[in-house]
Design a protein around this motif. Structure first.
Motif, PDB file in Angstrom:
ATOM      1  N   TRP A  90       0.833  -1.207   0.000  1.00 52.35           N
ATOM      2  CA  TRP A  90       0.000   0.000   0.000  1.00 52.35           C
ATOM      3  C   TRP A  90       0.869   1.259   0.000  1.00 52.35           C
ATOM      4  O   TRP A  90       0.535   2.260  -0.649  1.00 52.35           O
ATOM      5  N   VAL A  93       1.812   2.133  -3.502  1.00 52.84           N
ATOM      6  CA  VAL A  93       0.709   2.793  -4.211  1.00 52.84           C
ATOM      7  C   VAL A  93       0.598   4.252  -3.778  1.00 52.84           C
ATOM      8  O   VAL A  93       0.452   5.168  -4.608  1.00 52.84           O
ATOM      9  N   MET A  97       1.239   7.639  -6.154  1.00 46.90           N
ATOM     10  CA  MET A  97       0.213   8.670  -6.282  1.00 46.90           C
ATOM     11  C   MET A  97       0.770  10.045  -5.938  1.00 46.90           C
ATOM     12  O   MET A  97       0.462  11.054  -6.598  1.00 46.90           O
ATOM     13  N   CYS A 258      10.517   0.845  -4.614  1.00 48.54           N
ATOM     14  CA  CYS A 258       9.239   0.304  -5.086  1.00 48.54           C
ATOM     15  C   CYS A 258       9.376  -1.144  -5.535  1.00 48.54           C
ATOM     16  O   CYS A 258       8.561  -2.004  -5.178  1.00 48.54           O
ATOM     17  N   GLY A 297       3.531  -4.049 -11.125  1.00 46.48           N
ATOM     18  CA  GLY A 297       3.726  -2.868 -10.289  1.00 46.48           C
ATOM     19  C   GLY A 297       5.070  -2.207 -10.516  1.00 46.48           C
ATOM     20  O   GLY A 297       5.175  -0.971 -10.489  1.00 46.48           O
TER      21      GLY A 297
END
Length: 309
Positions: A90, A93, A97, A258, A297
């Motif tokens: 999470w 993500v 963003m 990431c 991802g």
């Protein structure tokens, strides 16, 4: 009661006769050969050698509930530790963003700040912060134990007066866990070849990602997901963030974080589904979904970071 069944008497129904090896008077069964074959309707069976079909023996495995981890406190804490990988994903993500909002301009950045200040987003980030802190604490406790630290020819204990060395060992222990998984593979015998497996590489990415997540994610998530939305700290200026984001080292560090965090999530969440929910029969599908999700991802992270640059 028969005469032999009284106290201090030998009962011929319970004692071996004439010194036979069977203690309870049960006749010795003839030698049987158990070979591979279907188990009949009556269950497992054996047949004398050369007489009739032979059957294979099945080991009994008692059924295990999918909620077995609720039986003990230690099991439950272990499952919470494994589920922390979901909140590691999470954070990736949330970070992407934020990067996309900063690269899109001051208006998009302000909209992201307003969105992150919503109560349900703050609640989610608070829960995620608690789980990533749990991950960091348990990881630093695990890494020095997995990697033996030696000082002047003696192994350093993982606790006591050597707590500082324990932390240092934890920092460098992430790669040690992965190397341990690679070097402890059984070597095939001479003249035999075994198929190559990607499991050591998965363990290496898992351990390195776990260390990166334990070092960086708690601080970044608490600052950007909790402290700034709650007004404890002032939000950084958009121009300042944009200049930092345009630096190649920043993009490289964020991309590595990431990718490693996603593969750490994939490997850990895979075993949560395997052992936690007892879904080992769907192992192939779970591997494709977990590692495939990490690859997708990573590609998305590369696209967002390159677009921001």
């Amino acid at each position: 009661m028969p005469q032999g069944g009284r106290p201090r008497r030998r009962d011929p129904t319970l004692q071996a006769d004439r010194g036979d090896e069977v203690a309870q008077g049960v006749p010795v069964a003839p030698r049987c050969a158990v070979t591979a074959g279907p188990v009949g309707a009556g269950g497992m069976g054996t047949a004398p050698a050369g007489a009739g079909p032979a059957y294979s023996a099945r080991s009994y495995r008692p059924p295990v509930s999918r909620l077995w981890w609720l039986r003990r406190r230690s099991y439950f804490l272990c499952m919470l530790r494994e589920l922390s990988s979901v909140f590691v994903a999470w954070f990736v993500v949330f970070l992407l963003m934020l990067v996309d909002a900063v690269s899109s301009g001051p208006v998009a950045y302000q909209e992201f700040l307003d969105w992150s200040a919503r109560p349900w987003v703050i609640a989610l980030d608070v829960i995620a912060s608690a789980f990533v802190l749990l991950h960091a604490v348990t990881w630093f406790n695990l890494a020095p134990t997995a990697m033996v630290v030696r000082l002047r020819g003696r192994s350093v204990p993982p606790c006591g007066t050597h707590s500082a060395l324990r932390v240092v060992g934890g920092v460098f222990g992430g790669c040690g866990v992965g190397d341990l998984a690679m070097t402890t593979q059984k070597r095939p015998a001479r003249g035999r070849s075994t198929p190559r497996s990607l499991e050591p590489a998965a363990w290496l990415l898992f351990s390195t990602g776990g260390m990166a997540a334990a070092l960086l994610i708690p601080v970044l998530l608490v600052l950007s997901g909790v402290a700034i939305p709650l007004g404890w700290l002032a939000a950084p200026d958009h121009s300042h963030l944009l200049s930092v984001l345009h630096h190649p080292v920043t993009l490289l560090v964020l991309f590595g974080l990431c990718v490693l965090a996603l593969f750490h999530w994939a490997h850990r969440f895979r075993f949560v589904l395997y052992h936690g929910l007892r879904l080992d029969r769907a192992g192939g599908v779970i591997e494709v979904l977990c590692y495939g999700g990490a690859v997708v991802g990573s590609v998305v992270a590369a696209y967002v970071l390159i677009s921001a640059w």
